[in-house]
Design a protein around this motif. Structure first.
Motif, PDB file in Angstrom:
ATOM      1  N   MET A   1      45.480  38.331  28.724  1.00 31.77           N
ATOM      2  CA  MET A   1      44.394  37.470  29.204  1.00 31.77           C
ATOM      3  C   MET A   1      43.419  37.190  28.064  1.00 31.77           C
ATOM      4  O   MET A   1      43.006  38.098  27.367  1.00 31.77           O
ATOM      5  CB  MET A   1      43.679  38.151  30.362  1.00 31.77           C
ATOM      6  N   VAL A   2      43.105  35.935  27.903  1.00 30.20           N
ATOM      7  CA  VAL A   2      42.299  35.541  26.763  1.00 30.20           C
ATOM      8  C   VAL A   2      40.800  35.668  27.054  1.00 30.20           C
ATOM      9  O   VAL A   2      40.035  36.208  26.266  1.00 30.20           O
ATOM     10  CB  VAL A   2      42.643  34.098  26.353  1.00 30.20           C
ATOM     11  N   GLU A   3      40.397  35.137  28.194  1.00 33.97           N
ATOM     12  CA  GLU A   3      38.979  35.234  28.520  1.00 33.97           C
ATOM     13  C   GLU A   3      38.860  35.548  30.001  1.00 33.97           C
ATOM     14  O   GLU A   3      39.826  35.363  30.741  1.00 33.97           O
ATOM     15  CB  GLU A   3      38.273  33.906  28.217  1.00 33.97           C
ATOM     16  N   ARG A   5      37.920  34.652  33.449  1.00 29.51           N
ATOM     17  CA  ARG A   5      37.517  33.552  34.318  1.00 29.51           C
ATOM     18  C   ARG A   5      37.820  33.962  35.747  1.00 29.51           C
ATOM     19  O   ARG A   5      38.979  33.898  36.181  1.00 29.51           O
ATOM     20  CB  ARG A   5      38.296  32.288  33.992  1.00 29.51           C
ATOM     21  N   LEU A   8      39.932  31.589  37.915  1.00 28.92           N
ATOM     22  CA  LEU A   8      41.354  31.525  37.603  1.00 28.92           C
ATOM     23  C   LEU A   8      42.094  32.756  38.104  1.00 28.92           C
ATOM     24  O   LEU A   8      43.222  32.671  38.580  1.00 28.92           O
ATOM     25  CB  LEU A   8      41.566  31.352  36.104  1.00 28.92           C
ATOM     26  N   ASN A   9      41.436  33.918  38.001  1.00 26.79           N
ATOM     27  CA  ASN A   9      42.060  35.130  38.527  1.00 26.79           C
ATOM     28  C   ASN A   9      42.261  35.025  40.025  1.00 26.79           C
ATOM     29  O   ASN A   9      43.310  35.391  40.555  1.00 26.79           O
ATOM     30  CB  ASN A   9      41.195  36.353  38.216  1.00 26.79           C
ATOM     31  N   ALA A  12      45.135  32.796  40.648  1.00 29.12           N
ATOM     32  CA  ALA A  12      46.407  33.476  40.370  1.00 29.12           C
ATOM     33  C   ALA A  12      46.809  34.351  41.552  1.00 29.12           C
ATOM     34  O   ALA A  12      47.966  34.330  41.988  1.00 29.12           O
ATOM     35  CB  ALA A  12      46.289  34.310  39.098  1.00 29.12           C
ATOM     36  N   HIS A  13      45.822  35.116  42.080  1.00 31.13           N
ATOM     37  CA  HIS A  13      46.132  35.955  43.244  1.00 31.13           C
ATOM     38  C   HIS A  13      46.591  35.090  44.416  1.00 31.13           C
ATOM     39  O   HIS A  13      47.562  35.420  45.102  1.00 31.13           O
ATOM     40  CB  HIS A  13      44.904  36.771  43.665  1.00 31.13           C
ATOM     41  N   VAL A  15      47.978  32.073  44.434  1.00 27.63           N
ATOM     42  CA  VAL A  15      49.321  31.538  44.201  1.00 27.63           C
ATOM     43  C   VAL A  15      50.374  32.615  44.448  1.00 27.63           C
ATOM     44  O   VAL A  15      51.392  32.384  45.110  1.00 27.63           O
ATOM     45  CB  VAL A  15      49.425  30.995  42.756  1.00 27.63           C
TER      46      VAL A  15
ATOM     47  N   MET B  91      54.804  31.327  39.353  1.00 21.92           N
ATOM     48  CA  MET B  91      54.597  32.740  39.657  1.00 21.92           C
ATOM     49  C   MET B  91      54.429  33.553  38.373  1.00 21.92           C
ATOM     50  O   MET B  91      53.574  34.424  38.283  1.00 21.92           O
ATOM     51  CB  MET B  91      55.797  33.305  40.430  1.00 21.92           C
ATOM     52  N   ALA B  94      51.058  33.054  36.785  1.00 23.35           N
ATOM     53  CA  ALA B  94      50.024  33.747  37.551  1.00 23.35           C
ATOM     54  C   ALA B  94      50.082  35.254  37.291  1.00 23.35           C
ATOM     55  O   ALA B  94      49.059  35.894  37.074  1.00 23.35           O
ATOM     56  CB  ALA B  94      50.184  33.452  39.041  1.00 23.35           C
ATOM     57  N   ARG B  97      48.575  36.453  34.006  1.00 27.99           N
ATOM     58  CA  ARG B  97      47.108  36.537  33.927  1.00 27.99           C
ATOM     59  C   ARG B  97      46.592  37.883  34.404  1.00 27.99           C
ATOM     60  O   ARG B  97      45.546  38.338  33.952  1.00 27.99           O
ATOM     61  CB  ARG B  97      46.471  35.459  34.834  1.00 27.99           C
ATOM     62  N   LEU B  98      47.300  38.459  35.381  1.00 28.91           N
ATOM     63  CA  LEU B  98      46.770  39.645  36.047  1.00 28.91           C
ATOM     64  C   LEU B  98      47.398  40.882  35.433  1.00 28.91           C
ATOM     65  O   LEU B  98      48.590  41.097  35.541  1.00 28.91           O
ATOM     66  CB  LEU B  98      47.099  39.589  37.536  1.00 28.91           C
ATOM     67  N   TYR B 105      53.145  42.702  42.165  1.00 30.90           N
ATOM     68  CA  TYR B 105      53.651  41.358  42.435  1.00 30.90           C
ATOM     69  C   TYR B 105      55.083  41.207  41.937  1.00 30.90           C
ATOM     70  O   TYR B 105      55.907  40.572  42.584  1.00 30.90           O
ATOM     71  CB  TYR B 105      52.759  40.301  41.781  1.00 30.90           C
ATOM     72  N   GLU B 188      44.277  33.199  21.872  1.00 29.57           N
ATOM     73  CA  GLU B 188      42.882  33.513  21.578  1.00 29.57           C
ATOM     74  C   GLU B 188      42.315  32.531  20.565  1.00 29.57           C
ATOM     75  O   GLU B 188      41.203  32.020  20.718  1.00 29.57           O
ATOM     76  CB  GLU B 188      42.766  34.941  21.037  1.00 29.57           C
TER      77      GLU B 188
END
Lengths: 282, 292
Positions: A1-3, A5, A8-9, A12-13, A15, B91, B94, B97-98, B105, B188
């Motif tokens: 994860m870059v930043e 947000r 967005l999180n 994501a959850h 989706v 998917m 997403a 990201r987490l 998931y 980044e």
């Protein structure tokens, strides 16, 4: 994860939860249906919550099956599936690990020919040569037998390539040391290569078990007697009969039992499963 | 290349024998038979056969049913592949990201791989059941009638969804692996330069993911063309009116049900050519990926 947000999180959850629901929906409905009585499916819409007939549906399918359709009990079909899946996994691993050993550790005439013959299996899936393969198996008298279910499916280029890759990364010093100590090729294979390939064998076993258990076309063709039916191929025969008298509760109970063994393997051996899946595609 | 080798004349052949014998008997011989058969025509009793040259192939090219099967296969394969990959990529992005809930998931998304395509077909049949299924019911509430038993388009949508569903987890796993191999520093750096998440996805993530995407494209095309046999056979049987009769299913129908051996063999040969082409593409690409 870059930043960070938060929105967005959250997205994501959202989706992922929607995705999980979509993916799980068919199995949820099957589970629910398998606990209902037959007359719950005559009209209206499929129930979305559990009924009370679960134990009796499962017990009936496991022990007796739907006798009117001439189907054996699901318990028996699962035994057939298990024998087929284990036979295919062990067979594939056994014959591909020895051929990979031959190709990597020996130089002999026509070595590349052998390699290409094995490679050819990749280009000839059973679906494109159904009729002549069926004829070969029939001529050999292997219809309706366990060898007929298993042997035609155990040739595998992917497994051979996987072991070839594994063996190529083994340090040459190991082989040299073994030879200096006086070990012959088979001793080296048994005492050094096999133990060092243990996790690869396990990962491949998981993938091949799922592959074997889920076979459909082949068992459908060559099992002519109901005592040899496998559960995945058998379920289709049940739906064909069920067209006139839809016993969806029994069909769904069978579906749940048919997917249970490979599902447990994926869930409890997730690490090996992922490893096997990624490696066999290299 | 191994430096340390064993020397023995017979042992390697002994070790290779089981694999080579099984391959010769159950793969090469039947394939050769299919090729031979495709140039022959048998009489109605299968007693005599006669060499007819390319007549079986020419008959295929003149058959509107076969050309229709080609078209159906194309629509089906492309739809399954696109649907699977778009869903899986969504998917995977997403999940990527987490950090904390990734494992949960992932476990919840990979298990459909274990469900046999035939069973997946039966499960979706139940959901799409025209009289009691949940989806036709929901759709009828908003005024759409959905009946795959009579409607060609509905049947196609039905088998595409069932086939894509059983393939999602596979693509998902490879996309996750692909995403994790993209160095975080690249994203980044872009973020510091002021690129937003959407821009970063299209200018950095997607291009760097292209080897994975291409690989999955080929593998999923092969899956949709060949391994979906079970889905079709467990549900629509190629109907209604040939609308879901994909090429692999037609080979089976003409060969086993219709007993038209010459035509079925010619179709087998066409399919072999397609698999060989796809396999070659796949392997050339993998060689390139290794050379990176």
């Amino acid at each position: 994860m870059v930043e960070n947000r938060p929105f967005l999180n959250f997205l994501a959850h959202l989706v992922l939860i929607l995705g999980v629901v979509v993916v799980a929906l068919p199995v949820w409905i099957a589970l629910v249906a398998s606990t209902r009585a037959s007359n719950d499916f005559l009209q209206g819409v499929v129930p979305m919550w559990f009924g009370t007939h679960g134990p009796e549906n499962y017990a009936r399918m496991l022990g007796q099956g739907i006798s009117t359709s001439g189907m054996p009990p699901v318990g028996w079909m699962m035994v057939n599936s298990l024998i087929m899946a284990l036979g295919i996994s062990f067979g594939k691993i056994a014959i591909s690990i020895t051929s990979a050993f031959a190709i990597v550790y020996f130089r002999f005439p026509f070595r590349m020919v052998a390699f290409w013959i094995i490679f050819a299996t990749l280009m000839l899936p059973v679906e494109v040569r159904i009729v002549p393969t069926f004829k070969v198996v029939a001529d050999l008298g292997m219809l309706n037998s366990y060898p007929g279910l298993i042997i035609p499916l155990i040739a595998s280029a992917t497994a051979t390539f996987l072991f070839r890759q594994v063996f190529l990364t083994m340090p040459d010093e190991l082989t040299e040391a073994a030879r200096i100590d006086g070990a012959g090729p088979m001793k080296f294979f048994r005492d050094i290569l096999l133990p060092l390939s243990r996790t690869n064998i396990a990962a491949l076993f998981v993938i091949m078990f799922i592959y074997g258990w889920n076979q459909y076309l082949w068992p459908l063709l060559i099992t002519t007697g109901s005592d040899m039916y496998t559960v995945v191929a058998g379920i289709k025969r049940m739906t064909t009969v069920a067209d006139t008298d839809p016993q969806w509760n029994y069909i769904m109970a069978t579906a749940v039992m048919a997917m249970l063994p490979p599902l447990l393997v994926v869930i409890f051996m997730q690490r090996l499963f992922v490893k096997g899946l990624v490696e066999t595609e290299k | 290349m191994k430096r340390a080798l064993f020397h023995n004349k017979f042992l390697p052949w002994l070790l290779l024998a089981p694999q080579l014998i099984v391959t010769a008997i159950f793969f090469l011989w039947p394939a050769a038979q299919a090729i031979r058969q495709s140039f022959l025509r048998e009489d109605a009793f299968g007693l005599r056969s006669q060499f007819v040259g390319l007549a079986n192939y020419r008959a295929l090219w003149g058959s509107s049913e076969y050309l229709n099967s080609f078209k159906v296969t194309l629509i089906f394969t492309v739809s399954v592949t696109v649907l699977t990959m778009v869903f899986a990529l969504l998917m995977a992005v997403a999940v990527d990201r987490l950090v904390r809930s990734e494992k949960v998931y992932t476990t919840l998304l990979i298990w459909p791989y274990a469900v046999a395509p035939a069973v997946a077909g039966v499960l979706w049949w139940f959901i799409f059941n025209p009289s009691i299924g949940i989806l036709p019911y929901v759709l009828s509430q908003i005024g759409i009638s959905f009946n795959w038993i009579y409607d060609k388009t509905d049947a196609m949508i039905f088998v595409v969804i069932a086939s894509a569903w059983s393939r999602i987890s596979y693509s998902f796993l490879f996309f996750v692996a692909g995403l994790q191999s993209i160095p975080g520093s690249l994203r980044e750096a872009a973020a510091i330069d002021g690129a937003g998440p959407v821009k970063r996805f299209f200018t950095i993530t997607l291009p760097l993911l292209s080897p994975t995407t291409f690989f999955l494209l080929v593998v999923n095309l092969v899956y949709a063309m060949f391994e979906t046999f079970a889905v079709i056979d467990a549900t629509t049987l190629g109907g209604p009116a040939q609308s879901t009769n994909i090429l692999v299913y037609k080979v089976y129908q003409d060969g086993f049900v219709g007993q038209n051996l010459g035509s079925s063999a010619a179709q087998s040969v066409v399919l072999m050519v397609i698999v060989i082409a796809l396999t070659v593409i796949q392997f050339r690409f993998i060689e390139k990926r290794v050379a990176y």
